[in-house]
Design an enzyme around this catalytic site. Structure first.
Site, PDB file in Angstrom:
ATOM      1  N   LYS A 172       2.130  -5.472   8.249  1.00  0.00           N
ATOM      2  CA  LYS A 172       3.319  -4.738   7.831  1.00  0.00           C
ATOM      3  C   LYS A 172       3.800  -3.880   8.999  1.00  0.00           C
ATOM      4  CE  LYS A 172       5.373  -1.663   4.416  1.00  0.00           C
ATOM      5  NZ  LYS A 172       5.200  -0.746   3.269  1.00  0.00           N
ATOM      6  N   PRO A 200       0.812  -1.220   0.000  1.00  0.00           N
ATOM      7  CA  PRO A 200       0.000   0.000   0.000  1.00  0.00           C
ATOM      8  C   PRO A 200       0.844   1.268   0.000  1.00  0.00           C
ATOM      9  CG  PRO A 200      -0.853  -1.575   1.582  1.00  0.00           C
ATOM     10  CD  PRO A 200       0.468  -2.109   1.130  1.00  0.00           C
ATOM     11  N   ARG A 237       8.177   2.788  -3.317  1.00  0.00           N
ATOM     12  CA  ARG A 237       8.550   4.046  -3.966  1.00  0.00           C
ATOM     13  C   ARG A 237       9.258   3.841  -5.295  1.00  0.00           C
ATOM     14  NH1 ARG A 237      12.153   7.130  -0.152  1.00  0.00           N
ATOM     15  NH2 ARG A 237      12.741   5.032   0.512  1.00  0.00           N
ATOM     16  N   ASN A 271      11.281  -4.998   2.710  1.00  0.00           N
ATOM     17  CA  ASN A 271      10.863  -3.750   2.086  1.00  0.00           C
ATOM     18  C   ASN A 271      11.877  -2.652   2.399  1.00  0.00           C
ATOM     19  OD1 ASN A 271       8.239  -1.339   2.734  1.00  0.00           O
ATOM     20  ND2 ASN A 271       9.200  -1.784   0.790  1.00  0.00           N
ATOM     21  N   ASP A 278      14.368   0.411  -0.146  1.00  0.00           N
ATOM     22  CA  ASP A 278      15.515   0.691  -1.020  1.00  0.00           C
ATOM     23  C   ASP A 278      15.669  -0.292  -2.173  1.00  0.00           C
ATOM     24  OD1 ASP A 278      15.960   2.780   0.668  1.00  0.00           O
ATOM     25  OD2 ASP A 278      17.775   1.965   1.599  1.00  0.00           O
ATOM     26  N   CYS A 333       3.043   2.474   9.373  1.00  0.00           N
ATOM     27  CA  CYS A 333       2.985   3.844   8.872  1.00  0.00           C
ATOM     28  C   CYS A 333       3.605   4.806   9.887  1.00  0.00           C
ATOM     29  CB  CYS A 333       1.546   4.248   8.575  1.00  0.00           C
ATOM     30  SG  CYS A 333       1.401   5.944   7.922  1.00  0.00           S
TER      31      CYS A 333
END
Length: 348
Positions: A140, A18, A226, A201, A203, A101
């Site tokens: 996550k 997400p 990203r 997750n 880089d 988050c």
């Protein structure tokens, strides 16, 4: 090697997790056209907001999106359970709980990464959600709140014991937000401690990064966020590289401009002129970064008011980078896309 999440056997090891304002139904359609098997997820959805607005389009799914998760966030176990049931009813293959988050407006209410400071509450949430649905539940989270409280290993073990079927670990703390470098070595420690699938997750911007992460961490899969901004081809390039060891060439500038148009036009069609145009500006910026001499055009794209203005600017840029032939190719693709039916929930 496939990933098994609960009773789901997934063909791909690549996951698009997400991203707020990004992984909506329009972007997911683009991703799915490029890679038919990768794991997908919706934008995160507030469980509390769902109680007041259950018809939010953030949970809209199109046919053919499988395998896909709906991600929810919140800190009230019973409310989270109701939200999970709604996600299941929408057709999600699994429900993902956001405990990572880092944004202050989320964490100040005990949501997101704040739950890493409330492990007992996090355990209760997973247990309650798990009992409320028949689909797998995943989580996550991050390495911890800050460098002095890196509790990802203990937190992951707790989540596994509470019933989580898999976890995604972002290799930064909450304090880091998205700065600095992701610590893959700590993700490896989490993977070594847990027996459920772990996705790493942080880089991953090239196919070689994904392969290196899997090698260094031992993770079952890689989550790429990203790195896909303005570059949805990264997912298929990673998938192909992991399967064959060979690199697919990146898209041409014209292919990037055509996809930029399709993405922006899809947003306008699905969300309406005002919202769709506003949201398309940031995506157009991502797609055009790296294209030679595109800076002046990018400035203009941030000021568009409608689809027609966008077409004019992108076609001019197409001519700039690939001559009249490139411009004609762009305009033909835009015309063909214009004739395609708009996105409808339940159709793909």
């Amino acid at each position: 090697m496939p990933i098994k999440i609960g009773d789901l056997t997934l063909k791909s090891r690549v996951y698009v997790p997400p991203m707020a304002g990004v992984t909506d139904i329009v972007y997911r359609r683009i991703i799915r056209e490029i890679d038919p098997h990768c794991l997908l997820a919706t934008e995160m959805v507030s469980s509390k907001a769902l109680m007041h607005k259950p018809d939010t389009n953030k949970m809209d799914l199109a046919a053919g999106e499988d395998p896909i998760a709906i991600q929810i966030f919140g800190h009230e176990p019973d409310v989270m359970a109701q939200a999970a049931q709604m996600a299941e009813a929408k057709g999600a293959n699994w429900v993902d709980i956001n405990m990572g988050c880092p944004v202050p407006k989320i964490t100040k209410g005990k949501d997101g990464c704040a739950l890493m400071r409330e492990p007992d509450l996090a355990r209760e949430i997973v247990q309650t959600v798990k009992a409320a649905v028949s689909i797998p539940v995943t989580v996550k989270f991050r390495l911890g709140w800050d460098d002095d409280s890196r509790n990802a290993i203990e937190f992951g073990l707790m989540l596994e014991a509470a019933g989580a079927s898999a976890v995604t670990v972002h290799g930064r703390t909450r304090q880091q937000l998205y700065s600095g470098k992701a610590d893959w070595s700590f993700i490896a420690r989490v993977k070594k401690a847990l027996s459920i699938p772990v996705l790493g997750n942080g880089d991953v911007f090239e196919p070689e990064d994904a392969a290196r992460m899997l090698e260094e961490t031992g993770c079952d899969g890689v989550a790429v966020a990203r790195g896909t901004l303005g570059n949805p081809w990264l997912i298929s390039r990673i998938s192909h590289y992991l399967e064959t060891g060979h690199l697919i060439d990146p898209p041409t500038d014209i292919e990037r401009l055509i996809c930029a148009y399709k993405h922006a036009a899809g947003l306008i069609s699905y969300k309406g002129l005002r919202i769709g145009t506003n949201e398309s500006r940031r995506h157009l910026t991502h797609y055009t970064k790296g294209i030679r001499d595109s800076a002046p055009y990018r400035v203009r794209l941030t000021q568009i008011n409608n689809q027609a203005e966008m077409v004019v600017i992108l076609s001019e840029l197409a001519e700039k980078v690939a001559g009249k032939e490139g411009q004609e190719a762009f305009l033909l693709a835009a015309e063909q896309d214009y004739k395609q039916p708009s996105i409808a929930v339940g159709s793909f």
